[in-house]
Design a protein around this motif. Structure first.
Motif, PDB file in Angstrom:
ATOM      1  N   GLY A  52       0.803  -1.220   0.000  1.00 56.23           N
ATOM      2  CA  GLY A  52       0.000   0.000   0.000  1.00 56.23           C
ATOM      3  C   GLY A  52       0.834   1.266   0.000  1.00 56.23           C
ATOM      4  N   ARG A  53       1.906   1.261   0.777  1.00 57.33           N
ATOM      5  CA  ARG A  53       2.785   2.445   0.822  1.00 57.33           C
ATOM      6  C   ARG A  53       3.384   2.751  -0.541  1.00 57.33           C
ATOM      7  NH1 ARG A  53       7.632   2.033   4.400  1.00 57.33           N
ATOM      8  NH2 ARG A  53       8.093   4.049   3.489  1.00 57.33           N
ATOM      9  N   ALA A  54       3.609   1.716  -1.336  1.00 55.54           N
ATOM     10  CA  ALA A  54       4.238   1.893  -2.650  1.00 55.54           C
ATOM     11  C   ALA A  54       3.222   2.285  -3.729  1.00 55.54           C
ATOM     12  CB  ALA A  54       4.966   0.612  -3.048  1.00 55.54           C
ATOM     13  N   ASP A  55       1.970   2.472  -3.360  1.00 51.16           N
ATOM     14  CA  ASP A  55       0.944   2.865  -4.324  1.00 51.16           C
ATOM     15  C   ASP A  55       1.016   4.373  -4.538  1.00 51.16           C
ATOM     16  OD1 ASP A  55      -1.215   3.048  -6.007  1.00 51.16           O
ATOM     17  OD2 ASP A  55      -2.699   2.379  -4.532  1.00 51.16           O
ATOM     18  N   THR A  56       2.059   4.793  -5.260  1.00 54.08           N
ATOM     19  CA  THR A  56       2.270   6.219  -5.524  1.00 54.08           C
ATOM     20  C   THR A  56       2.345   6.454  -7.031  1.00 54.08           C
ATOM     21  OG1 THR A  56       4.702   6.180  -5.574  1.00 54.08           O
ATOM     22  CG2 THR A  56       3.635   6.403  -3.393  1.00 54.08           C
ATOM     23  N   TRP A  57       1.963   7.643  -7.428  1.00 53.97           N
ATOM     24  CA  TRP A  57       2.038   8.001  -8.841  1.00 53.97           C
ATOM     25  C   TRP A  57       3.481   7.998  -9.331  1.00 53.97           C
ATOM     26  CZ3 TRP A  57      -1.633   7.648 -12.191  1.00 53.97           C
ATOM     27  CH2 TRP A  57      -2.957   7.754 -11.782  1.00 53.97           C
ATOM     28  N   ASP A  58       4.410   8.412  -8.482  1.00 53.80           N
ATOM     29  CA  ASP A  58       5.815   8.415  -8.904  1.00 53.80           C
ATOM     30  C   ASP A  58       6.293   7.000  -9.224  1.00 53.80           C
ATOM     31  OD1 ASP A  58       6.152  11.145  -8.804  1.00 53.80           O
ATOM     32  OD2 ASP A  58       7.231  11.154  -6.896  1.00 53.80           O
ATOM     33  N   LEU A  59       5.971   6.043  -8.369  1.00 59.79           N
ATOM     34  CA  LEU A  59       6.394   4.668  -8.638  1.00 59.79           C
ATOM     35  C   LEU A  59       5.655   4.086  -9.844  1.00 59.79           C
ATOM     36  CD1 LEU A  59       6.947   3.146  -5.099  1.00 59.79           C
ATOM     37  CD2 LEU A  59       8.658   3.639  -6.848  1.00 59.79           C
ATOM     38  N   TRP A  60       4.403   4.470 -10.024  1.00 56.76           N
ATOM     39  CA  TRP A  60       3.676   3.996 -11.197  1.00 56.76           C
ATOM     40  C   TRP A  60       4.318   4.558 -12.473  1.00 56.76           C
ATOM     41  CZ3 TRP A  60      -2.366   3.532 -11.097  1.00 56.76           C
ATOM     42  CH2 TRP A  60      -2.778   2.709 -12.142  1.00 56.76           C
ATOM     43  N   GLY A  61       4.745   5.811 -12.407  1.00 55.59           N
ATOM     44  CA  GLY A  61       5.449   6.398 -13.549  1.00 55.59           C
ATOM     45  C   GLY A  61       6.744   5.659 -13.846  1.00 55.59           C
ATOM     46  N   ALA A  62       7.483   5.324 -12.795  1.00 56.97           N
ATOM     47  CA  ALA A  62       8.721   4.555 -12.969  1.00 56.97           C
ATOM     48  C   ALA A  62       8.418   3.191 -13.583  1.00 56.97           C
ATOM     49  CB  ALA A  62       9.422   4.395 -11.622  1.00 56.97           C
ATOM     50  N   ALA A  63       7.389   2.516 -13.079  1.00 55.28           N
ATOM     51  CA  ALA A  63       6.998   1.213 -13.607  1.00 55.28           C
ATOM     52  C   ALA A  63       6.586   1.326 -15.072  1.00 55.28           C
ATOM     53  CB  ALA A  63       5.851   0.629 -12.779  1.00 55.28           C
ATOM     54  N   TYR A  64       5.918   2.403 -15.414  1.00 57.33           N
ATOM     55  CA  TYR A  64       5.471   2.637 -16.788  1.00 57.33           C
ATOM     56  C   TYR A  64       6.672   2.759 -17.728  1.00 57.33           C
ATOM     57  CZ  TYR A  64       2.443   4.394 -20.498  1.00 57.33           C
ATOM     58  OH  TYR A  64       1.747   4.540 -21.669  1.00 57.33           O
ATOM     59  N   ILE A  65       7.667   3.508 -17.306  1.00 57.80           N
ATOM     60  CA  ILE A  65       8.876   3.680 -18.124  1.00 57.80           C
ATOM     61  C   ILE A  65       9.630   2.357 -18.242  1.00 57.80           C
ATOM     62  CG2 ILE A  65      11.145   4.770 -18.229  1.00 57.80           C
ATOM     63  CD1 ILE A  65       9.820   7.229 -16.850  1.00 57.80           C
ATOM     64  N   ILE A  66       9.849   1.698 -17.133  1.00 57.60           N
ATOM     65  CA  ILE A  66      10.623   0.448 -17.116  1.00 57.60           C
ATOM     66  C   ILE A  66       9.960  -0.614 -17.981  1.00 57.60           C
ATOM     67  CG2 ILE A  66      11.352  -1.477 -15.651  1.00 57.60           C
ATOM     68  CD1 ILE A  66      11.721   0.675 -13.386  1.00 57.60           C
ATOM     69  N   GLY A  67       8.652  -0.726 -17.890  1.00 53.67           N
ATOM     70  CA  GLY A  67       7.938  -1.776 -18.604  1.00 53.67           C
ATOM     71  C   GLY A  67       7.431  -1.381 -19.974  1.00 53.67           C
ATOM     72  N   GLY A  68       7.647  -0.146 -20.387  1.00 54.01           N
ATOM     73  CA  GLY A  68       7.107   0.299 -21.668  1.00 54.01           C
ATOM     74  C   GLY A  68       5.596   0.374 -21.637  1.00 54.01           C
ATOM     75  N   GLY A  69       5.059   0.702 -20.466  1.00 50.81           N
ATOM     76  CA  GLY A  69       3.627   0.751 -20.201  1.00 50.81           C
ATOM     77  C   GLY A  69       3.363  -0.020 -18.922  1.00 50.81           C
ATOM     78  N   CYS A  70       2.249   0.279 -18.254  1.00 54.22           N
ATOM     79  CA  CYS A  70       1.953  -0.418 -16.999  1.00 54.22           C
ATOM     80  C   CYS A  70       0.488  -0.216 -16.626  1.00 54.22           C
ATOM     81  CB  CYS A  70       2.866   0.089 -15.883  1.00 54.22           C
ATOM     82  SG  CYS A  70       2.722  -0.841 -14.343  1.00 54.22           S
ATOM     83  N   SER A  71      -0.281  -1.305 -16.707  1.00 53.07           N
ATOM     84  CA  SER A  71      -1.692  -1.262 -16.320  1.00 53.07           C
ATOM     85  C   SER A  71      -1.815  -1.227 -14.803  1.00 53.07           C
ATOM     86  CB  SER A  71      -2.397  -2.514 -16.846  1.00 53.07           C
ATOM     87  OG  SER A  71      -1.901  -3.664 -16.173  1.00 53.07           O
ATOM     88  N   ASP A  72      -3.033  -1.102 -14.300  1.00 58.45           N
ATOM     89  CA  ASP A  72      -3.220  -1.110 -12.848  1.00 58.45           C
ATOM     90  C   ASP A  72      -2.839  -2.474 -12.264  1.00 58.45           C
ATOM     91  OD1 ASP A  72      -5.469  -2.230 -14.064  1.00 58.45           O
ATOM     92  OD2 ASP A  72      -6.902  -1.241 -12.740  1.00 58.45           O
ATOM     93  N   ASP A  73      -3.170  -3.566 -12.951  1.00 55.92           N
ATOM     94  CA  ASP A  73      -2.744  -4.889 -12.481  1.00 55.92           C
ATOM     95  C   ASP A  73      -1.226  -5.028 -12.555  1.00 55.92           C
ATOM     96  OD1 ASP A  73      -5.300  -5.729 -11.903  1.00 55.92           O
ATOM     97  OD2 ASP A  73      -5.530  -6.940 -13.716  1.00 55.92           O
TER      98      ASP A  73
END
Length: 168
Positions: A52-73
């Motif tokens: 839950g603590r890691a549910d941040t927009w910044d980390l989602w942005g990082a995940a998006y870049i690393i994965g070339g996209g990133c859904s909520d799942d």
């Protein structure tokens, strides 16, 4: 179980798996199966708190870049991967997602481990013979959504230049 014991289990499972994220899920399952049911529930509570603590927009942005996209799942699976990397990597990424430039290895792929957040409850079910409906609930506060400042895809390169340089 306290947080130090939690991270010891995470670190040991990563070492046992020789840093392979998918294999780590299996070694974590093995380690948890040796615990008493109450300890498994405690492990799951701590895991849920960190997830839950890691549910941040910044980390989602990082995940998006690393994965070339990133859904909520995919972002749920990314947070499992992040926890699997250990306390130091986890806390550094929360403080500065760009720190992931030094954490992500080629074998990490998109940095997503599917089901990581469910491993403890699954082991508990196997150990007790009970169903998921019987799994004890946690006293964690209800989350109201992803925290921080939302982003647009077009803003990510500027927001995370190191990650963009490495993964674009």
């Amino acid at each position: 179980m306290d947080k130090a014991a939690f991270w010891k289990i995470i670190d040991a499972s990563r070492r046992d798996a020789e840093d392979d994220p998918e294999e780590q899920l299996e070694t974590l399952r093995e380690r948890l199966s040796s615990l008493e049911p109450a300890e498994i529930v405690s492990f799951d509570r701590i895991l849920s708190e960190y997830h839950g603590r890691a549910d941040t927009w910044d980390l989602w942005g990082a995940a998006y870049i690393i994965g070339g996209g990133c859904s909520d799942d995919g972002f749920m699976d990314f947070r499992g991967w992040l926890i699997s990397r250990g306390e130091k990597a986890y806390e550094a990424a929360l403080a500065d997602p760009e720190s992931l430039v030094k954490v992500v290895k080629e074998h990490d792929g998109e940095c997503q481990i599917e089901g990581y957040q469910y491993v403890a409850s699954e082991v508990w079910e196997e150990k007790t013979g009970k169903t998921s409906d019987d799994f004890p609930s946690h006293d964690l506060p209800m989350r109201t959504g992803t925290s921080g400042t939302p982003w647009e895809e077009s803003d990510l390169d500027e927001r995370f230049p190191k990650l963009s340089k490495k993964f674009s």
